[in-house]
Design a protein around this motif. Sequence first.
Motif, PDB file in Angstrom:
ATOM      1  N   PHE A  42     -28.724  25.504 -25.320  1.00  0.00           N
ATOM      2  CA  PHE A  42     -28.127  26.240 -24.201  1.00  0.00           C
ATOM      3  C   PHE A  42     -27.212  27.353 -24.710  1.00  0.00           C
ATOM      4  CE2 PHE A  42     -24.360  26.799 -21.517  1.00  0.00           C
ATOM      5  CZ  PHE A  42     -24.939  27.247 -20.341  1.00  0.00           C
ATOM      6  N   VAL A  43     -26.354  27.029 -25.657  1.00  0.00           N
ATOM      7  CA  VAL A  43     -25.409  28.021 -26.185  1.00  0.00           C
ATOM      8  C   VAL A  43     -26.164  29.120 -26.927  1.00  0.00           C
ATOM      9  CG1 VAL A  43     -23.478  28.375 -27.780  1.00  0.00           C
ATOM     10  CG2 VAL A  43     -23.475  26.401 -26.235  1.00  0.00           C
ATOM     11  N   GLY A  44     -27.158  28.756 -27.711  1.00  0.00           N
ATOM     12  CA  GLY A  44     -27.952  29.754 -28.414  1.00  0.00           C
ATOM     13  C   GLY A  44     -28.690  30.694 -27.474  1.00  0.00           C
ATOM     14  N   GLU A  49     -24.715  33.234 -31.848  1.00  0.00           N
ATOM     15  CA  GLU A  49     -25.027  32.299 -32.922  1.00  0.00           C
ATOM     16  C   GLU A  49     -23.752  31.641 -33.456  1.00  0.00           C
ATOM     17  OE1 GLU A  49     -27.319  29.931 -35.175  1.00  0.00           O
ATOM     18  OE2 GLU A  49     -28.016  31.315 -33.642  1.00  0.00           O
ATOM     19  N   ASN A  50     -22.649  32.396 -33.513  1.00  0.00           N
ATOM     20  CA  ASN A  50     -21.372  31.808 -33.939  1.00  0.00           C
ATOM     21  C   ASN A  50     -20.972  30.670 -33.009  1.00  0.00           C
ATOM     22  OD1 ASN A  50     -21.198  33.598 -36.038  1.00  0.00           O
ATOM     23  ND2 ASN A  50     -19.607  34.855 -35.126  1.00  0.00           N
ATOM     24  N   TRP A  51     -21.123  30.889 -31.717  1.00  0.00           N
ATOM     25  CA  TRP A  51     -20.764  29.847 -30.760  1.00  0.00           C
ATOM     26  C   TRP A  51     -21.677  28.638 -30.909  1.00  0.00           C
ATOM     27  CZ3 TRP A  51     -19.195  31.822 -25.258  1.00  0.00           C
ATOM     28  CH2 TRP A  51     -18.049  32.616 -25.374  1.00  0.00           C
ATOM     29  N   ARG A  52     -22.931  28.885 -31.192  1.00  0.00           N
ATOM     30  CA  ARG A  52     -23.858  27.770 -31.407  1.00  0.00           C
ATOM     31  C   ARG A  52     -23.409  26.924 -32.598  1.00  0.00           C
ATOM     32  NH1 ARG A  52     -29.961  27.168 -30.569  1.00  0.00           N
ATOM     33  NH2 ARG A  52     -30.431  25.397 -31.890  1.00  0.00           N
ATOM     34  N   SER A  53     -22.988  27.578 -33.664  1.00  0.00           N
ATOM     35  CA  SER A  53     -22.490  26.852 -34.839  1.00  0.00           C
ATOM     36  C   SER A  53     -21.254  26.036 -34.502  1.00  0.00           C
ATOM     37  CB  SER A  53     -22.163  27.840 -35.965  1.00  0.00           C
ATOM     38  OG  SER A  53     -23.320  28.490 -36.395  1.00  0.00           O
ATOM     39  N   ASN A  87      -6.400  22.200 -32.444  1.00  0.00           N
ATOM     40  CA  ASN A  87      -5.533  22.671 -31.375  1.00  0.00           C
ATOM     41  C   ASN A  87      -6.021  23.955 -30.712  1.00  0.00           C
ATOM     42  OD1 ASN A  87      -3.294  22.099 -29.767  1.00  0.00           O
ATOM     43  ND2 ASN A  87      -1.995  23.462 -30.930  1.00  0.00           N
ATOM     44  N   PHE A  88      -7.266  24.331 -30.945  1.00  0.00           N
ATOM     45  CA  PHE A  88      -7.848  25.522 -30.310  1.00  0.00           C
ATOM     46  C   PHE A  88      -8.805  25.101 -29.199  1.00  0.00           C
ATOM     47  CE2 PHE A  88      -5.932  28.334 -33.047  1.00  0.00           C
ATOM     48  CZ  PHE A  88      -6.450  29.614 -33.028  1.00  0.00           C
ATOM     49  N   PHE A  89      -8.674  25.738 -28.035  1.00  0.00           N
ATOM     50  CA  PHE A  89      -9.642  25.607 -26.960  1.00  0.00           C
ATOM     51  C   PHE A  89     -10.667  26.723 -27.110  1.00  0.00           C
ATOM     52  CE2 PHE A  89     -11.190  27.331 -22.958  1.00  0.00           C
ATOM     53  CZ  PHE A  89     -11.763  26.212 -22.384  1.00  0.00           C
ATOM     54  N   GLY A  90     -11.931  26.394 -26.903  1.00  0.00           N
ATOM     55  CA  GLY A  90     -12.989  27.390 -26.918  1.00  0.00           C
ATOM     56  C   GLY A  90     -13.895  27.211 -28.109  1.00  0.00           C
ATOM     57  N   PRO A  91     -15.052  27.840 -28.036  1.00  0.00           N
ATOM     58  CA  PRO A  91     -15.500  28.730 -26.974  1.00  0.00           C
ATOM     59  C   PRO A  91     -15.902  27.958 -25.715  1.00  0.00           C
ATOM     60  CG  PRO A  91     -17.259  28.458 -28.568  1.00  0.00           C
ATOM     61  CD  PRO A  91     -16.060  27.724 -29.109  1.00  0.00           C
ATOM     62  N   THR A  92     -16.104  28.718 -24.662  1.00  0.00           N
ATOM     63  CA  THR A  92     -16.521  28.170 -23.386  1.00  0.00           C
ATOM     64  C   THR A  92     -17.395  29.183 -22.681  1.00  0.00           C
ATOM     65  OG1 THR A  92     -15.740  27.158 -21.330  1.00  0.00           O
ATOM     66  CG2 THR A  92     -14.455  29.000 -22.182  1.00  0.00           C
ATOM     67  N   GLY A  93     -18.339  28.709 -21.887  1.00  0.00           N
ATOM     68  CA  GLY A  93     -19.202  29.635 -21.165  1.00  0.00           C
ATOM     69  C   GLY A  93     -20.000  28.944 -20.083  1.00  0.00           C
ATOM     70  N   VAL A  94     -20.461  29.737 -19.138  1.00  0.00           N
ATOM     71  CA  VAL A  94     -21.246  29.253 -18.005  1.00  0.00           C
ATOM     72  C   VAL A  94     -22.514  30.099 -17.917  1.00  0.00           C
ATOM     73  CG1 VAL A  94     -21.262  28.979 -15.486  1.00  0.00           C
ATOM     74  CG2 VAL A  94     -19.162  28.502 -16.782  1.00  0.00           C
ATOM     75  N   ALA A  95     -23.626  29.462 -17.596  1.00  0.00           N
ATOM     76  CA  ALA A  95     -24.893  30.176 -17.434  1.00  0.00           C
ATOM     77  C   ALA A  95     -24.708  31.300 -16.415  1.00  0.00           C
ATOM     78  CB  ALA A  95     -25.986  29.220 -16.960  1.00  0.00           C
ATOM     79  N   PRO A  96     -25.285  32.476 -16.681  1.00  0.00           N
ATOM     80  CA  PRO A  96     -25.091  33.627 -15.778  1.00  0.00           C
ATOM     81  C   PRO A  96     -25.365  33.331 -14.313  1.00  0.00           C
ATOM     82  CG  PRO A  96     -26.221  34.316 -17.779  1.00  0.00           C
ATOM     83  CD  PRO A  96     -26.125  32.822 -17.827  1.00  0.00           C
ATOM     84  N   GLU A  97     -26.394  32.567 -14.025  1.00  0.00           N
ATOM     85  CA  GLU A  97     -26.746  32.291 -12.634  1.00  0.00           C
ATOM     86  C   GLU A  97     -25.787  31.316 -11.950  1.00  0.00           C
ATOM     87  OE1 GLU A  97     -29.078  29.328 -15.147  1.00  0.00           O
ATOM     88  OE2 GLU A  97     -28.558  31.446 -15.311  1.00  0.00           O
TER      89      GLU A  97
END
Length: 159
Positions: A42-44, A49-53, A87-97
């Motif tokens: 989903f993230v990819g 790609e950084n977020w996927r890692s 102590n870091f939040f993120g990354p975060t994301g929501v599908a465009p739709e």
Amino acid sequence: MPDMLVKLYDLPDGREALAALENQGIRIVRALTADKGRLAEFVGKHFTENWRSECECAFGRLPSFAFIAVRNKEIVGFALYDAVVRNFFGPTGVAPECRGLGIGKALLLETLRAMHEEGYAYAVIGWVEEAIGFYAKTVGATVIPDSFPGAYRNLVALN
């Protein structure tokens, strides 16, 4: 792209946001190890790609450092913590739709609540780009001056 700081001991109650999503058939849950492949896919597909890692790294302990939004057995959003540095939040994301449904807010509140339950008093929201206003309004986060590149200074893409 500064970092932001949020007080975890003074978070708004997220139950209303979770209930509103449940009425739309969307649940926020902590990801299980068996969800790792689906979440990475989903993230990819929707992000970098950084977020996927970072997503794959979030499964380095149990319970995972990943929360997911699920609708009809499909992942429609995610939030990680402690995936870049502790102590870091993120990354975060929501599908465009699915943007605009309140998923991002619910993921944020649920993830920060989990961080607080693990003993953190504050959290850093890392590398904030367009969402400074959202984080300030939703959880009272404040910009950390001169914080970029901060924890990201050794990232290959920046060097």
